[in-house]
Design an enzyme around this catalytic site. Structure first.
Site, mmCIF file in Angstrom:
data_model
loop_
_atom_site.group_PDB
_atom_site.id
_atom_site.type_symbol
_atom_site.label_atom_id
_atom_site.label_comp_id
_atom_site.label_asym_id
_atom_site.label_seq_id
_atom_site.Cartn_x
_atom_site.Cartn_y
_atom_site.Cartn_z
ATOM 1 N N ARG A 88 -6.112 0.816 -17.036
ATOM 2 C CA ARG A 88 -6.261 2.067 -16.293
ATOM 3 C C ARG A 88 -6.800 3.206 -17.150
ATOM 4 O O ARG A 88 -7.104 4.271 -16.618
ATOM 5 C CB ARG A 88 -4.918 2.485 -15.679
ATOM 6 C CG ARG A 88 -4.446 1.561 -14.564
ATOM 7 C CD ARG A 88 -3.139 2.044 -13.994
ATOM 8 N NE ARG A 88 -2.637 1.170 -12.943
ATOM 9 C CZ ARG A 88 -2.937 1.299 -11.656
ATOM 10 N NH1 ARG A 88 -3.728 2.286 -11.265
ATOM 11 N NH2 ARG A 88 -2.440 0.472 -10.761
ATOM 12 N N ARG A 127 -5.253 3.333 6.706
ATOM 13 C CA ARG A 127 -4.423 2.146 6.500
ATOM 14 C C ARG A 127 -3.050 2.322 7.140
ATOM 15 O O ARG A 127 -2.463 3.404 7.072
ATOM 16 C CB ARG A 127 -4.284 1.915 4.998
ATOM 17 C CG ARG A 127 -3.722 0.600 4.573
ATOM 18 C CD ARG A 127 -4.054 0.341 3.113
ATOM 19 N NE ARG A 127 -3.535 1.383 2.218
ATOM 20 C CZ ARG A 127 -3.828 1.438 0.926
ATOM 21 N NH1 ARG A 127 -4.647 0.545 0.398
ATOM 22 N NH2 ARG A 127 -3.310 2.388 0.167
ATOM 23 N N ARG A 163 1.803 5.008 5.318
ATOM 24 C CA ARG A 163 2.704 5.264 4.202
ATOM 25 C C ARG A 163 2.560 6.714 3.759
ATOM 26 O O ARG A 163 1.478 7.299 3.847
ATOM 27 C CB ARG A 163 2.370 4.355 3.007
ATOM 28 C CG ARG A 163 2.621 2.903 3.268
ATOM 29 C CD ARG A 163 2.498 2.074 1.994
ATOM 30 N NE ARG A 163 1.533 2.569 1.027
ATOM 31 C CZ ARG A 163 1.135 1.870 -0.028
ATOM 32 N NH1 ARG A 163 1.619 0.665 -0.234
ATOM 33 N NH2 ARG A 163 0.246 2.363 -0.866
ATOM 34 N N ARG A 174 -4.788 10.959 -6.296
ATOM 35 C CA ARG A 174 -4.985 9.662 -6.958
ATOM 36 C C ARG A 174 -6.439 9.500 -7.406
ATOM 37 O O ARG A 174 -6.707 8.967 -8.487
ATOM 38 C CB ARG A 174 -4.607 8.532 -5.999
ATOM 39 C CG ARG A 174 -3.121 8.430 -5.745
ATOM 40 C CD ARG A 174 -2.807 7.535 -4.574
ATOM 41 N NE ARG A 174 -3.300 6.177 -4.765
ATOM 42 C CZ ARG A 174 -3.349 5.272 -3.789
ATOM 43 N NH1 ARG A 174 -2.954 5.590 -2.566
ATOM 44 N NH2 ARG A 174 -3.788 4.066 -4.038
#
Length: 235
Positions: A88, A127, A163, A174
């Site tokens: 990452r 989503r 979510r 993010r």
């Protein structure tokens, strides 16, 4: 094939990594999955990671790299692996290179799925997740018998909802973290000659065909290798 799958959150890394692993006969190594396994099995590194996770703190790179290294040293990874979710940042990338060198190997390819930020936002915010079984569905999924988008899971009948961390505000945060920490890996791996750029917009199968085509162009997979679906279509 020893590869890493890069891309923005929502680029489809997990989906493409899993498909590529299936076709090549090597494991799809998701860092989320191996973290959970290390914690559940109670390995020393898993216990160390759990202590940080329970306090809501980031797991230090040395523990993260150690858990990944343990997984890559497993017997099923001897012929290769497709890493998803790691590295990452540059520090992790360099430690991964060092770990692989100690194992006598190196990365063959780092596949960068190129998706515009707005498309990534659309995918993630669209989503929905089943509250009962955890199944995840993208935009326009699932469809009921009447052809309308269903509000319940076709697998178990649970209610589908977004979510909390899939809200646009959280997704934008993010993406900012990705640009600051992970995006520099594109230049790092390009400089090492292993970066493979692949357009990530389009149907899943079309993107997967593009992944295979890019790998074939570098002689990293056999020219005869095709997705199972493509083979079936020719019969």
């Amino acid at each position: 094939m020893r590869a890493v799958m890069l891309g923005l959150p929502g680029a489809g890394k997990g989906t493409q990594a899993e498909r590529l692993g299936e076709v090549l006969g090597v494991p799809h190594v998701s860092t989320g999955a191996i973290f959970r396994q290390a914690v559940q099995t109670g390995t020393e590194l898993g216990k160390a990671a759990k202590a940080y996770m329970e306090k809501g703190e980031l797991v230090p790179d040395e523990i993260t790299v150690g858990i990944v290294r343990e997984r890559l040293e497993s017997a099923d990874c001897r012929k290769g692996f497709i890493l998803d979710g790691f590295p990452r940042n540059l520090a992790q990338a360099k430690q991964l290179d060092e770990a692989l060198a100690r194992m006598g190997t190196r990365l063959d390819a780092v596949i960068d799925l190129e998706v515009p930020e707005q498309e990534a936002v659309r995918r993630i915010t669209s989503r929905r997740v089943c509250s009962r079984c955890g199944a995840t569905f993208g935009a326009g999924e699932p469809v009921d018998a009447s052809g309308r988008v269903a509000d319940v899971c076709p697998e178990c009948g649970g209610r589908l909802s977004q979510r909390a961390d899939d809200s646009e505000e959280v997704v934008r945060q993010r993406l900012q973290v990705y640009q600051e920490s992970t995006r520099p890996l594109v230049d790092y791996y390009a400089g090492r000659g292993v970066l493979v750029r692949v357009p990530g917009v389009g149907p899943v199968e079309a993107v997967f065909e593009a992944v295979l085509a890019a790998l074939r162009a570098r002689n990293l997979v056999p020219s005869t290798l095709t997705p199972p679906g493509a083979r079936e279509a020719r019969r």
